[in-house]
Design a protein around this motif. Structure first.
Motif, PDB file in Angstrom:
ATOM      1  N   GLU A 143       0.833  -1.204   0.000  1.00 26.10           N
ATOM      2  CA  GLU A 143       0.000   0.000   0.000  1.00 26.10           C
ATOM      3  C   GLU A 143       0.868   1.254   0.000  1.00 26.10           C
ATOM      4  OE1 GLU A 143      -3.030   2.699  -0.125  1.00 26.10           O
ATOM      5  OE2 GLU A 143      -3.174   0.545  -0.506  1.00 26.10           O
ATOM      6  N   ALA A 144       1.919   1.245   0.807  1.00 30.87           N
ATOM      7  CA  ALA A 144       2.822   2.400   0.864  1.00 30.87           C
ATOM      8  C   ALA A 144       3.463   2.644  -0.499  1.00 30.87           C
ATOM      9  CB  ALA A 144       3.883   2.200   1.944  1.00 30.87           C
ATOM     10  N   LEU A 145       3.880   1.577  -1.180  1.00 37.27           N
ATOM     11  CA  LEU A 145       4.455   1.736  -2.515  1.00 37.27           C
ATOM     12  C   LEU A 145       3.429   2.308  -3.496  1.00 37.27           C
ATOM     13  CD1 LEU A 145       6.672  -1.454  -2.905  1.00 37.27           C
ATOM     14  CD2 LEU A 145       7.454   0.929  -2.791  1.00 37.27           C
ATOM     15  N   GLN A 146       2.189   1.853  -3.412  1.00 43.71           N
ATOM     16  CA  GLN A 146       1.151   2.389  -4.299  1.00 43.71           C
ATOM     17  C   GLN A 146       0.921   3.878  -4.022  1.00 43.71           C
ATOM     18  OE1 GLN A 146      -0.027   0.882  -7.048  1.00 43.71           O
ATOM     19  NE2 GLN A 146       1.514  -0.585  -6.386  1.00 43.71           N
ATOM     20  N   GLN A 147       0.975   4.269  -2.771  1.00 40.99           N
ATOM     21  CA  GLN A 147       0.836   5.687  -2.422  1.00 40.99           C
ATOM     22  C   GLN A 147       2.013   6.494  -2.982  1.00 40.99           C
ATOM     23  OE1 GLN A 147      -1.783   7.265  -0.903  1.00 40.99           O
ATOM     24  NE2 GLN A 147      -2.862   5.301  -0.963  1.00 40.99           N
TER      25      GLN A 147
END
Length: 159
Positions: A143-147
């Motif tokens: 999720e952090a990478l997608q953000q």
């Protein structure tokens, strides 16, 4: 565009991580990348091909969210994004909660909470923070990478 010029222009799209623009440039820059979405996709592929340690370093290059003191150490892009979401105007209670969540999140995951704040109010961001701190490590890492990729796209669109 020459590699050095490309890196100078796009090296800051991913927070303190010019290596992404450098690797993309090493593979050759064509006119096909002359569109924010296409360029963002190509840069995302560079990140996806990176090692887990490189991805973790990318996540760790991001600042904590919220707080007047935190705003002093931000890149211009991060400062503008956080101010736009009202994170520089937190009440004492909100600031305390952001601080608690930042500590808990970093303690659990080993990187700061990352949220593409543009278009969101600080209460929305705080609600997402409250929810995401309960994720497992793999879910939150992804999720952090997608953000991070959403932030990069918005920065490219702004350029």
């Amino acid at each position: 565009m020459a590699t050095k010029s490309f890196v100078n222009l796009y090296g800051g799209v991913y927070e303190h991580s010019p290596w992404i623009a450098e690797r993309l440039a090493e593979g050759g820059i064509s006119l096909a990348l002359d569109d924010p979405k296409t360029l963002a996709s190509a840069m995302q592929v560079v990140v996806e091909r990176a090692t887990r340690d490189e991805k973790l370093a990318l996540l760790r290059a991001h600042p904590d969210l919220a707080g007047k003191l935190a705003l002093a150490d931000l890149t211009t892009s991060s400062r503008d994004e956080q101010q736009g979401a009202g994170l520089d105007q937190c009440s004492a209670k909100e600031l305390a909660r952001f601080s608690e969540l930042n500590d808990a999140y970093k303690g659990k995951f080993g990187f700061p909470f990352i949220f593409a704040v543009k278009g969101y109010h600080r209460r929305d961001i705080l609600a997402a923070f409250e929810r995401r701190v309960n994720n497992d490590i793999e879910t939150e890492f992804n999720e952090a990478l997608q953000q991070v990729h959403r932030i990069a796209l918005m920065r490219l669109q702004a350029l």
